[in-house]
Design a protein around this motif. Sequence first.
Motif, PDB file in Angstrom:
ATOM      1  N   TYR A  51       0.732  -1.008   0.033  1.00 37.51           N
ATOM      2  CA  TYR A  51      -0.038   0.113  -0.043  1.00 37.51           C
ATOM      3  C   TYR A  51       0.780   1.251  -0.087  1.00 37.51           C
ATOM      4  CZ  TYR A  51      -4.025  -2.689   1.171  1.00 37.51           C
ATOM      5  OH  TYR A  51      -5.238  -3.596   1.188  1.00 37.51           O
ATOM      6  N   ASN A  84      -9.388 -10.255   1.035  1.00 41.85           N
ATOM      7  CA  ASN A  84      -9.725  -9.400   0.319  1.00 41.85           C
ATOM      8  C   ASN A  84      -9.193  -9.774  -1.198  1.00 41.85           C
ATOM      9  OD1 ASN A  84     -11.147  -7.872   1.740  1.00 41.85           O
ATOM     10  ND2 ASN A  84      -9.814  -6.220   1.915  1.00 41.85           N
ATOM     11  N   LEU A 107     -11.568  -8.691  -4.115  1.00 41.19           N
ATOM     12  CA  LEU A 107     -12.029  -7.478  -3.922  1.00 41.19           C
ATOM     13  C   LEU A 107     -10.840  -6.445  -4.019  1.00 41.19           C
ATOM     14  CD1 LEU A 107     -14.219  -7.605  -0.697  1.00 41.19           C
ATOM     15  CD2 LEU A 107     -14.952  -7.534  -3.255  1.00 41.19           C
ATOM     16  N   ASP A 108      -9.760  -7.053  -4.200  1.00 37.94           N
ATOM     17  CA  ASP A 108      -8.354  -6.273  -4.464  1.00 37.94           C
ATOM     18  C   ASP A 108      -7.563  -7.164  -5.491  1.00 37.94           C
ATOM     19  OD1 ASP A 108      -6.975  -3.967  -4.098  1.00 37.94           O
ATOM     20  OD2 ASP A 108      -6.968  -4.064  -1.719  1.00 37.94           O
ATOM     21  N   ASP A 147     -14.031  -6.250 -14.914  1.00 39.57           N
ATOM     22  CA  ASP A 147     -14.490  -5.795 -13.889  1.00 39.57           C
ATOM     23  C   ASP A 147     -15.960  -6.840 -13.870  1.00 39.57           C
ATOM     24  OD1 ASP A 147     -15.544  -4.195 -11.485  1.00 39.57           O
ATOM     25  OD2 ASP A 147     -17.195  -3.856 -13.031  1.00 39.57           O
ATOM     26  N   ARG A 148     -16.589  -6.939 -14.922  1.00 38.13           N
ATOM     27  CA  ARG A 148     -18.020  -7.576 -15.082  1.00 38.13           C
ATOM     28  C   ARG A 148     -17.518  -9.318 -14.802  1.00 38.13           C
ATOM     29  NH1 ARG A 148     -22.262  -6.117 -18.461  1.00 38.13           N
ATOM     30  NH2 ARG A 148     -21.134  -4.178 -18.925  1.00 38.13           N
ATOM     31  N   ALA A 179     -16.837  -9.580 -11.196  1.00 38.62           N
ATOM     32  CA  ALA A 179     -18.241  -9.455 -10.295  1.00 38.62           C
ATOM     33  C   ALA A 179     -19.081 -10.731 -10.380  1.00 38.62           C
ATOM     34  CB  ALA A 179     -19.134  -8.272 -11.040  1.00 38.62           C
ATOM     35  N   ARG A 180     -18.891 -11.410 -11.591  1.00 38.43           N
ATOM     36  CA  ARG A 180     -19.841 -12.565 -11.855  1.00 38.43           C
ATOM     37  C   ARG A 180     -19.135 -13.803 -11.051  1.00 38.43           C
ATOM     38  NH1 ARG A 180     -18.445 -14.397 -16.721  1.00 38.43           N
ATOM     39  NH2 ARG A 180     -17.547 -16.003 -15.496  1.00 38.43           N
ATOM     40  N   ARG A 185     -17.325 -13.264  -8.336  1.00 38.59           N
ATOM     41  CA  ARG A 185     -17.696 -12.885  -6.722  1.00 38.59           C
ATOM     42  C   ARG A 185     -19.226 -13.458  -6.357  1.00 38.59           C
ATOM     43  NH1 ARG A 185     -14.804  -7.998  -7.162  1.00 38.59           N
ATOM     44  NH2 ARG A 185     -16.451  -6.879  -7.877  1.00 38.59           N
ATOM     45  N   ASN A 186     -20.144 -12.936  -7.430  1.00 40.72           N
ATOM     46  CA  ASN A 186     -21.610 -13.257  -7.105  1.00 40.72           C
ATOM     47  C   ASN A 186     -21.648 -14.932  -6.973  1.00 40.72           C
ATOM     48  OD1 ASN A 186     -24.458 -13.738  -8.969  1.00 40.72           O
ATOM     49  ND2 ASN A 186     -24.380 -12.129  -7.248  1.00 40.72           N
ATOM     50  N   PHE A 205     -19.185 -13.677   1.426  1.00 38.85           N
ATOM     51  CA  PHE A 205     -18.291 -12.864   2.514  1.00 38.85           C
ATOM     52  C   PHE A 205     -19.310 -12.700   3.787  1.00 38.85           C
ATOM     53  CE2 PHE A 205     -16.622 -11.206  -1.524  1.00 38.85           C
ATOM     54  CZ  PHE A 205     -15.350 -11.195  -1.190  1.00 38.85           C
ATOM     55  N   PHE A 238     -18.577 -10.479   7.459  1.00 42.47           N
ATOM     56  CA  PHE A 238     -17.806  -9.458   7.816  1.00 42.47           C
ATOM     57  C   PHE A 238     -17.831  -9.353   9.477  1.00 42.47           C
ATOM     58  CE2 PHE A 238     -19.023  -8.328   3.658  1.00 42.47           C
ATOM     59  CZ  PHE A 238     -17.657  -8.082   2.964  1.00 42.47           C
ATOM     60  N   HIS A 265     -22.215  -5.506   8.044  1.00 43.06           N
ATOM     61  CA  HIS A 265     -22.601  -4.728   6.829  1.00 43.06           C
ATOM     62  C   HIS A 265     -24.045  -4.991   6.254  1.00 43.06           C
ATOM     63  CE1 HIS A 265     -18.869  -2.893   6.781  1.00 43.06           C
ATOM     64  NE2 HIS A 265     -17.963  -3.873   6.251  1.00 43.06           N
ATOM     65  N   PRO A 280     -27.445 -10.426  -3.070  1.00 43.28           N
ATOM     66  CA  PRO A 280     -26.542 -11.163  -4.136  1.00 43.28           C
ATOM     67  C   PRO A 280     -27.444 -11.602  -5.197  1.00 43.28           C
ATOM     68  CG  PRO A 280     -26.099 -11.863  -1.967  1.00 43.28           C
ATOM     69  CD  PRO A 280     -27.450 -11.005  -1.837  1.00 43.28           C
ATOM     70  N   LEU A 295     -20.483  -3.212  -0.294  1.00 48.91           N
ATOM     71  CA  LEU A 295     -21.544  -4.691  -0.194  1.00 48.91           C
ATOM     72  C   LEU A 295     -21.902  -5.128  -1.582  1.00 48.91           C
ATOM     73  CD1 LEU A 295     -22.284  -6.423   2.467  1.00 48.91           C
ATOM     74  CD2 LEU A 295     -24.523  -5.787   1.323  1.00 48.91           C
ATOM     75  N   ALA A 334     -19.161  -6.546  -3.350  1.00 50.60           N
ATOM     76  CA  ALA A 334     -18.456  -7.691  -2.856  1.00 50.60           C
ATOM     77  C   ALA A 334     -19.582  -8.782  -3.489  1.00 50.60           C
ATOM     78  CB  ALA A 334     -18.270  -7.502  -1.534  1.00 50.60           C
ATOM     79  N   THR A 335     -20.973  -8.622  -3.346  1.00 50.12           N
ATOM     80  CA  THR A 335     -21.778  -9.682  -3.447  1.00 50.12           C
ATOM     81  C   THR A 335     -22.091  -9.944  -4.963  1.00 50.12           C
ATOM     82  OG1 THR A 335     -23.545  -8.109  -3.171  1.00 50.12           O
ATOM     83  CG2 THR A 335     -22.956  -9.753  -1.294  1.00 50.12           C
ATOM     84  N   GLY A 336     -21.366  -8.960  -5.750  1.00 46.15           N
ATOM     85  CA  GLY A 336     -21.545  -9.490  -7.246  1.00 46.15           C
ATOM     86  C   GLY A 336     -22.009  -8.317  -8.217  1.00 46.15           C
ATOM     87  N   SER A 349     -21.178  -5.376 -10.566  1.00 41.18           N
ATOM     88  CA  SER A 349     -20.029  -4.798 -11.350  1.00 41.18           C
ATOM     89  C   SER A 349     -20.294  -3.265 -11.270  1.00 41.18           C
ATOM     90  CB  SER A 349     -20.277  -5.160 -12.758  1.00 41.18           C
ATOM     91  OG  SER A 349     -21.562  -4.699 -13.480  1.00 41.18           O
ATOM     92  N   PRO A 366     -14.307  -1.464  -3.290  1.00 36.84           N
ATOM     93  CA  PRO A 366     -15.068  -2.547  -2.174  1.00 36.84           C
ATOM     94  C   PRO A 366     -14.142  -2.745  -0.933  1.00 36.84           C
ATOM     95  CG  PRO A 366     -14.497  -3.768  -4.428  1.00 36.84           C
ATOM     96  CD  PRO A 366     -14.519  -2.498  -4.648  1.00 36.84           C
TER      97      PRO A 366
END
Lengths: 221, 401
Positions: free
Chosen positions: A11, A49, A54-55, A74-75, A78-79, A81-82, A87, A89, A93, A107, B312, B315-317, B319, B394
């Motif tokens: 970082y 992460n 996420l990172d 990115d897309r 996201a898919r 992750r979905n 997650f 925490f 959250h 989700p 959040l 993180a849950t999907g 984009s 995120p």
Amino acid sequence: MIHLQEVSKLYRTDRVETTALDNINLDVGKGEFISVMGPSGCGKSTLLNLIGLLDEPTSGKVALDGKAIDRYGDRDLARVRNERLGFIFQQFHLVSDLSVVDNVEIPLLYRKMSNKERRRAALAALDRVGLSSRTRHFPTQLSGGQQQRVAIARAIVGRPGILLADEPTGNLDSQMGDEIMSILEDLNANEKTTIVMVTHDPRMAEKTHRVVRLFDGRQVQ
Amino acid sequence: MIRHLFKLVWNRKRTSALLILEIFFSFLVVFVVATLGMYCWDNYKRPLGFSIKNVWQLRIETKKSDDQHTPEESATFARLLKEVKSFDAIESAAGAMGAPYEFGQYQSGMTIHHHDVTMEFNEVTPELKDVLGLRLVAGRWFQEGDEKLSWLPVVIDRDLARDAFGGQEAIGQRLDEPAPDGMKPKPGMRVIGVVDDFRRAGELSGPGNYRFDLKRLGNPDDRPGRIILVKVRSGTPASFEETLMARAQGVAPEWSFEVKPLTQLRESAFRLRLTPLIVGGIVAFFLLLMVGLGLIGVLWQNLLQRTREIGLRRATGASRAEVHRQVVMEQILLTTLGVFLGTVLVAQIPILDLIGFVSGRVFAGGLLVAMVSIYLLSILCALYPSAMAARVQPADALRYE
Ligand SMILES: Nc1ncnc2c1ncn2[C@@H]1O[C@H](COP(=O)(O)OP(=O)(O)O)[C@@H](O)[C@H]1O
Ligand SMILES: [Mg+2]
């Protein structure tokens, strides 16, 4: 299932440069339940992460299900992750303006499915964590343990193969913590969910298959 | 997703209500200004019914009301008109009570075939047709000898013909105006001709009923005119105003006069009608600007409070594109609620028939302009905050502490 190879994370803020992770190698197999331990600031959340996409690591390779993710857009991220990740925490959250069941549905909003199917899946997930009677409540009307159970329901509603939990019992008293832990153990045992859990609590770590220890960004064991 | 957003909007009643209210009021303001603008534009495109090219007005100030006149004054007026016509620089000249673009008007109301009709009217000499280039569509205009008839010939405009007689033939119809208290009744009127719609107040005024009565110069019963409209030959210098005025003064030393090209009256009429519109437009513009900045601020504030929620969702999907879309959709949803409320309110105008002069087309146009501009404004204001929301990292958003 999860494969980290020579992963480092730096970082840079203004003049200070922090090495949050230094040359980490880690493999987690399907159905494994591991815990990550270490003092505060040693890089546990950073590690989670990176696994959770996420990172991005500063150097090294992260692969999920045998696929390196460094070329994902990115897309695609996201898919993944979905569909593959859930997650949990320390601070839950939850979205305070949404009811319990609406929180759990989040989700699924990013998947193509009908409202009815979403609702059914969310109710099933809430049932799984023993909160069937609280679906219309709002998060602030629940105890901490109940809120964390809602968060677990949200994490599992999309039936992900991997759960990433960052100090899930850190904000709870020991009895509530045990409840949460037994839900995680149950998911691991019965659904073969792979779980990576960050914890400070040796009692919790003991119940997992394996402990990864970090110190100052390095793996010590 | 829409249902989900509805729940968010509903559960955040206070912020949502504030935004909806802002949108609602801006919608109303834009609607009012747009409808007024449309009304003016709609009128502007209609035929005017006359031309003021090279037409000047010679205004007579007698310091007396219209109804107190002596036969001598009527005779003076006739002499004045004759004198004015004798100028070489003047093509034609007509006597009248009122002029185009003038502020005041002569109103009259009567019952025709059991239905109340109001109209504006003027008393004019036959030359008016040439001076203003009126176009006859039926029957005839005034002619020599009409002043000796036992009834009063009148020419009406198309609007009045339609309003008073519907589909029936207007020529030959009688009009009976009740005499004001204590006054001699006018002789019975009979329609001899119909001209194109005549919008005396000018391009920006709405359509209306109009009637021309013959001013009988030789008749001592008829009051003197207040105005002489002259059509000058093109190229007549402005200095001719002085000449005309001097001659008029010579004929009637007891009266005072003023000469003005009608283009000047036209300008003032436009200024009079456009000023509120322009002021309204400027006020609306600045209001929208403020509302726009306010919207950006409130959205921005909301999103700052909601970075965790956004983290959040990521993180849950969700984009980046989906976060972006969600913020814009939320804004569209709020806008729709505000616009809906505004439309419900505004729809009461035609339902309750509150403003008769606004036609359905103008109303619909104003509504459309208001909707389009409010949606545009609102989406425009959501673009920057939504782009920032999409940029939320995120990992940072969900970090503890
Ligand atoms: N976004 C960031 N910017 C700068 N430094 C960071 C950032 N995130 C984490 N760090 C630093 O990296 C180190 C590891 O942080 P973290 O992974 O949160 O530790 P842990 O979860 O073990 O307490 C800490 O020194 C922290 O200050
Ligand atoms: Mg941490």
